[in-house]
Design a protein around this motif. Structure first.
Motif: not given
Length: 396
Positions: A180, A192, A194-197, A227-230, A243-244
């Motif tokens: 991403r 990061v 695309t799966n948020g890792t 898995t919630d990194w933006k 993070k999200t």
């Protein structure tokens, strides 16, 4: 080592374009996956490239090595959508999807297949599907439209991520996972997927890879299991990420309190910056950071010897996030090296910090310890970030 700042600015009157990369945009502001996950970008729109600041290696792309203190048009350079700066070099993506780099070419950091410096934009290969680019101290990385990640340049500590320590003069693909966002720092790269890792690699002497060790990594290493990194930004010896959940986390070197935890102690795994959960974005510089809240407040911390924290002083370090003024209309910020620029919701552009090479484009070399509004350009839709800084480019 000299430092080079690249800011890509655009004064395009665009309609509201919604939300991208997690940020709600205003009438002329779009976030695009690029050097730190939320680079100010004109998206598929383009503009004319102009430049100001240090130019000893041709990093302004003006076909010479003369310093500029005000903006000068880069003739015949095409239409640009986004760009980024490294140490004495620059890279950018044109609206055609082509990738270009220019300036110092030590270790092949321009990605054009040689180590010869180029003082005008030079195309990197023939691919026309590049979406974003980030430039660090001596290496660069870019993401294509298919989310594949490619890096090149200095690789003595594995920052290219291809499991070697051999310099690369042309882009090499980093694994096969979809990405991403990616950010290149000083011998450090973080991204990061695309799966948020979250993943980092490169030099790790101060724990800047974030995997709980100080072992240098030559290929991507996952940071924790979340898995919630933006978004993420790699700095000179550290990194910060959002993070999200609206929280900010930093790790690595901390000599100038750049981790924002009230100490100057390094840490080898992410630590939360305060308890706030309303952060929308963070930008990482050389040893300082700034972040915007969803409320429109701007906060900065870390090294402040050149006024880059924007609190009207040069008292350093600032060990905890400090609010910049009382304005509640900030919607984006960029820290590049020791200089900072921010954007307000009325589309005005404000800059402050180091100006020793005229990189703020104000016609002088006087540092600014508090935000100063730029009259030209008066607004922006694209800014490229870097942890290294002393030149500025704009698209208008």
């Amino acid at each position: 080592m000299r430092y080079a700042l690249l800011l890509v600015l655009a004064a395009l009157a665009l309609p509201a374009l919604g939300t991208l990369a997690g940020r709600t945009t205003d009438a002329a502001f779009v976030a695009q996956t690029a050097s730190t996950g939320s680079t100010w970008s004109a998206g598929t729109f383009g503009g004319t490239l102009r430049a100001s600041g240090s130019n000893g290696s041709g990093q302004l792309g003006l076909a010479d090595t003369t310093q500029r203190r005000s903006f000068t048009t880069v003739s015949g350079a095409g239409s640009w959508s986004t760009a980024a700066a490294g140490s004495n070099f620059s890279c950018g993506v044109q609206s055609t999807g082509t990738l270009w780099c220019w300036g110092d070419n030590g270790s092949g950091r321009l990605g054009v297949g040689d180590t010869t410096p180029h003082n005008a934009p030079t195309q990197v290969g023939s691919t026309t599907t590049w979406a974003s680019v980030t430039a660090g101290d001596g290496h660069a990385c870019a993401i294509r439209a298919d989310s594949s990640l490619w890096c090149w340049g200095s690789n003595g500590f594995g920052a290219v991520g291809d499991a070697t320590t051999s310099d690369r003069t042309a882009p090499v693909q980093v694994g096969s996972a979809p990405w991403r966002v990616v950010s290149a720092g000083s011998d450090l790269t973080c991204g990061v997927q695309t799966n948020g890792t979250l993943w980092c690699w490169g030099y790790n002497g101060l724990g800047q890879v974030g995997d709980g060790s100080t072992t240098t990594r030559t290929s991507p290493r996952q940071v924790g299991t979340a898995t919630d990194w933006k978004s993420v930004g790699a700095g000179y010896s550290y990194a910060c990420a959002v993070k999200t959940t609206g929280t900010i986390w930093c790790w690595g070197g901390n000599s100038s309190a750049q981790l924002g935890n009230g100490t100057t102690n390094p840490r080898s795994s992410p630590g939360q910056v305060g308890a706030a959960t309303d952060w929308s974005d963070v930008s990482v510089g050389r040893y300082s950071n700034c972040a915007v809240k969803t409320t429109g407040q701007l906060w900065c911390w870390g090294e402040n010897g050149s006024g880059q924290v924007g609190d009207g002083t040069t008292t350093s370090p600032v060990v905890l996030p400090k609010r910049v003024g009382t304005v509640t209309t900030w919607n984006a910020v960029d820290v590049s090296g020791d200089s900072t620029c921010g954007r307000r919701s009325d589309n005005t552009l404000w800059c402050w910090g180091d100006n020793g090479s005229g990189q703020l484009g104000l016609g002088d070399t006087t540092i600014r310890s508090a935000p100063v509004q730029l009259s030209s350009p008066s607004s922006a839709t694209a800014v490229g970030r870097s942890s290294t800084a002393s030149h500025l480019l704009l698209v208008s």
